[in-house]
Design an enzyme around this catalytic site. Structure first.
Site, PDB file in Angstrom:
ATOM      1  CE  LYS A 191       0.810  -1.144   5.398  1.00 34.18           C
ATOM      2  NZ  LYS A 191      -0.417  -0.892   5.346  1.00 34.18           N
ATOM      3  CD  GLU A 235      -2.802  -1.260   2.361  1.00 33.40           C
ATOM      4  OE1 GLU A 235      -2.530  -0.668   3.464  1.00 33.40           O
ATOM      5  OE2 GLU A 235      -3.952  -1.957   2.201  1.00 33.40           O
TER       6      GLU A 235
HETATM    7  C1  BGC Z   1      -2.600  -4.212   5.265  1.00 34.94           C
HETATM    8  C2  BGC Z   1      -3.633  -4.890   4.474  1.00 34.94           C
HETATM    9  C3  BGC Z   1      -4.598  -5.590   5.303  1.00 34.94           C
HETATM   10  C4  BGC Z   1      -4.929  -4.629   6.287  1.00 34.94           C
HETATM   11  C5  BGC Z   1      -5.453  -5.429   7.591  1.00 34.94           C
HETATM   12  C6  BGC Z   1      -3.022  -3.177   6.406  1.00 34.94           C
HETATM   13  O1  BGC Z   1      -1.935  -2.315   6.970  1.00 34.94           O
HETATM   14  O2  BGC Z   1      -1.568  -3.258   4.291  1.00 34.94           O
HETATM   15  O3  BGC Z   1      -3.116  -5.836   3.600  1.00 34.94           O
HETATM   16  O4  BGC Z   1      -5.608  -6.067   4.883  1.00 34.94           O
HETATM   17  O5  BGC Z   1      -3.621  -4.009   7.242  1.00 34.94           O
HETATM   18  O6  BGC Z   1      -4.958  -6.295   8.237  1.00 34.94           O
END
Ligand code: BGC
Length: 765
Positions: free
Chosen positions: A598, A487
């Site tokens: 990330k 992300e």
């Molecule tokens: C992650 C996602 C994940 C979400 C809930 C985020 O920080 O990047 O991949 O689905 O957290 O765990």
């Protein structure tokens, strides 16, 4: 990173009170039973920093969306699991002074989560400036088999100088969520009272109208003499009983609370209070010790099928048990309407809603430790949401029964409201399809795939074929404007992971439809339901084969996205320690422009589809991407650990394992106070079973490529696989397999072994 939790193989121990870490401990010492859960808030009044949390599965509130700038297509609300009425509350006054560990002097303190028995314990010796002192010791449980029962025992020993003790034991309905977009109260319609000497309280959630009912049996004694004349303590939002006692040094007062907790998810509204009363009364007649015994027996059964024993490393042992314990507390798989929130019952963050985490990380854990039925319920959950996923895609302009599953959901509707994630982090659809494949491979159950699973696959395939478009210059299909698992990049073109999983979904769905058309399933039913035709799925296959996969010609590296190598590529080790984690120190702009990753992205794809790639390709990409990954999602290190294991990079595998196993116990990412990272805990299990033990499915056979980390003497785990219950032990020299099922054939380092029925085999490594 924190180091205040003492290592122990079966217990989480806070040996002395850590005021600054109270909220972290509240998360770590949480208890739950799949139906409800409770943060480790103190029973008695506490005015220090705290995040009160009592959560009831599936009881949520649609909090009106709050964004800076509205975009068409945003959902109207974010579903939030509610902080529900408080069942543990006690108010203790000693000679008129309220017992509050924030103000009293704490002479001794110890908090212990006994993971073997599933019971939370706390002991403290405290004194007040006015001279009085007392000791408390409490234990509590969210009962494992009486799913609607919370029970606690709280013992007070008068130290010296206290003459009068006033105890109020009650249910508190005046509760709020820390995270409320408009500072709203989420509960209404309170009803309180006392029936047959049992205080009760009911309340409903605003908008969603879930009703919950609590009933309390108080049992209070002094020096083993039961106190009968409790006084009613009823208010609009609270129901309890109180008593005032003359006490002297050495007196021992025992308070037991048995609380029935029912919700309209399971009980007709009109019966909620009656049923809660019956639950509390039955528990009261059983008594605390019997309840604790039953509860611990169920925990022991859970452990028998899922424990991992590590010899020679207490920290690692505590880490893995803590993860397994929390996973069992969060989801028991008996209700396909429920799922696994990233924080489980340990905090409000992520709203208690469902993410792709379930399919990508949690499913294998529950399949192997709880059985196919539990895993199947996780798939059924998404099948039940198919219609809503189709509506969700329609809202965004997709047609013809295309489905986009939500990024975040409670009931099938999308809740997430950042365009770069809601509209762009569409790889989640791929994980949902992958889970169907994963389940089918592991269990051998074709029936789900060919009936329900295929309906989901068709809708997902229809999404992908509309989401790609033809690029004239590239002469292939491309996918623009996406966010991959990483992300820290948004709105990118041709994220390799997303394109790859889309391609795979198209060919897998077409393969399954081919099988159905050859008579393995009911094509007529599917045609009537979805209007699917062989032309349509043949078309998917063609499109899938032409989806662009960015690869650097010179280095043969897979590109996380087109143009990734144009970035300034510097390893994470170049970031000053004081600037980590970067998401707490850098501007978002700087993060987006940087090369830092990330969480596993290309590597997530290589993990899912390892069998499609040569080890050399995996190694080349691992060696390139791992040094650029900051692992600021808890979901990341486990994937790196598994890949490192399969590449024989054992030290790296172990380093990454430790990071996932003790992520919360050591508060690695400085965010455990919001709750524990439940979904990534399944990743810890994966890092051992798929990583160190190298478990895979290969052409319908269970396969292992095990090793034992060098500082461990050995490790042991159980798995259920089809008709087998296997107990597997790996040490530095051999693997021992105890087969508690019929004879079967498996692969060990790619050679076939037959493991006879009910026998134990030792095979040298
Ligand atoms: C992650 C996602 C994940 C979400 C809930 C985020 O920080 O990047 O991949 O689905 O957290 O765990």
């Amino acid at each position: 990173m924190k180091t205040y939790i003492k290592a122990d193989p079966w217990k989480v121990i806070e040996p002395a009170y850590e005021a600054a870490f109270q909220k972290i401990s509240e998360s770590l010492f949480s208890i739950g039973n799949g139906r409800f859960g409770q943060r480790a808030n103190f029973e008695e009044t506490f005015t220090g920093p705290t995040l009160p949390g009592n959560y009831i599965a599936g009881v949520y509130y649609p909090d009106k969306t709050r964004v800076g700038w509205w975009k068409n297509g945003y959902p109207d609300y974010f579903a939030k699991v509610l902080n529900a009425p408080d069942w543990i509350a006690l108010k203790i006054e000693a000679d008129g002074v309220v017992l509050d560990l924030n103000h009293w002097n704490i002479e001794r303190f110890r908090r212990v989560l006994d993971m073997q028995a599933g019971i939370l314990h706390r002991q403290a010796k405290v004194s007040h400036s006015s001279g009085g002192s007392l000791s408390i010791s409490s234990q509590r449980m969210c009962h494992k088999n009486r799913k609607d029962l919370g029970a606690l025992q709280y013992v007070i020993e008068i130290g010296k100088g206290i003459k009068n003790l006033k105890i109020s034991s009650y249910l508190e309905g005046d509760v709020t969520n820390d995270d409320a977009n408009y500072d709203e109260q989420f509960w209404e319609g309170y009803e309180t009272g006392i029936k047959n000497d049992s205080p009760y309280l009911a309340a409903s959630t605003k908008k969603t109208g879930f009703r919950v009912g609590y009933a309390l049996r108080n049992r209070i004694s002094i020096n083993n003499r039961a106190i009968k004349d409790l006084v009613d303590d009823i208010d609009i939002k609270r129901a309890g009983q109180l008593v005032s006692l003359a006490v002297k040094d050495g007196d021992r007062i025992v308070i037991e609370k048995y609380v029935g907790i029912k919700s309209s998810r399971y009980v007709a509204e009109n019966d909620i209070i009656t049923e809660a009363l019956a639950e509390a009364q039955q528990a009261d007649s059983s008594g605390f010790d019997t309840l604790a015994k039953e509860h611990s027996q169920t925990w022991s059964d859970n452990w028998a099928g899922s424990d991992i024993v590590i010899k020679g490393d207490d920290k690692a042992q505590q880490g893995i048990r803590f993860n397994i314990f929390q996973l069992h507390q969060t989801y028991s798989g008996d209700d396909p309407r429920l799922n696994i929130g990233p924080k489980g019952f340990t905090g409000e963050k992520y709203g208690g809603s469902t993410y792709w985490d379930t399919e990508a990380y949690c499913l294998p854990f529950y399949l192997s430790t709880a059985g196919a039925e539990v895993g199947r319920n996780l798939l059924v959950y998404r099948h039940q949401h198919l219609e809503k996923a189709i509506e969700n895609a329609e809202k965004l302009g997709f047609k013809n029964g295309a489905a986009l599953y939500p990024m975040v959901t409670m009931n099938g509707e999308e809740c997430h409201n950042e365009w770069e994630i809601t509209f762009e982090e569409i790889h989640r659809n791929g994980a949902i399809a992958y889970a169907i494949y994963d389940y089918t491979e592991y269990t051998g159950d074709q029936e789900y795939l060919l009936s329900k699973g295929i309906e989901v696959l068709i809708a997902i395939a229809r999404f992908w074929v509309q989401r790609v478009h033809w690029s004239k210059p590239k002469e292939c299909y491309v996918m623009h404007g996406v966010t991959g698992p990483n992300e820290y990049e948004n709105n990118i073109n041709n994220n390799w992971y997303t394109n790859y999983i889309a391609r795979w979904c198209l060919s897998y769905s077409a393969d399954v439809l081919d099988r159905i058309s050859r008579g393995e399933g009911d094509l007529g039913r599917l045609k009537a339901l979805t209007n699917i035709s062989p032309e349509e799925w043949t078309g998917w296959r063609k499109i899938g084969e032409q989806i662009y996969l960015p690869v650097d010609e010179e280095t043969r590296l897979i590109l996380q996205q087109e143009g990734y190598l144009d970035k300034e590529i510097l390893p994470v080790t170049e970031i000053p320690h004081s600037e980590r984690p970067i998401n707490q120190h850098w501007s978002w702009d700087r993060i987006l422009r940087s090369c830092y990753i990330k969480q596993a992205d290309v590597l997530q794809g290589l993990y899912f589809f390892e069998h499609h790639f040569e080890p050399d390709t995996i190694r080349r990409n691992f060696e390139f991407y791992e040094p650029l990954t900051v692992h600021e999602s808890s979901l990341s290190p486990c994937v790196h650990s598994i890949l490192a294991s399969s590449l024989g990079m054992r030290d790296k595998a172990y380093e990454m394992y430790l990071r996932t196993a003790r992520l919360d116990l050591d508060d690695y990412n400085n965010d455990t106070e919001d709750g524990c990272h439940i979904t990534s805990m399944a990743g810890t299990w994966l890092a051992i079973v798929k990583g160190f033990a190298g478990m895979r499915m290969k052409k319908g056979r269970l396969s292992f490529k095990p090793f034992c980390p060098k500082n461990w003497e050995g490790y042991n785990f159980q798995i259920r696989w089809r008709e087998q219950l296997l107990d597997i032990h790996v040490d530095q020299n051999k693997i021992t397999i105890r087969n508690q099922g019929p004879a079967f054939e498996m692969l060990l380092n790619d050679s076939k072994y037959r493991i006879p029925q009910d026998q134990t085999q030792n095979i040298p490594l």
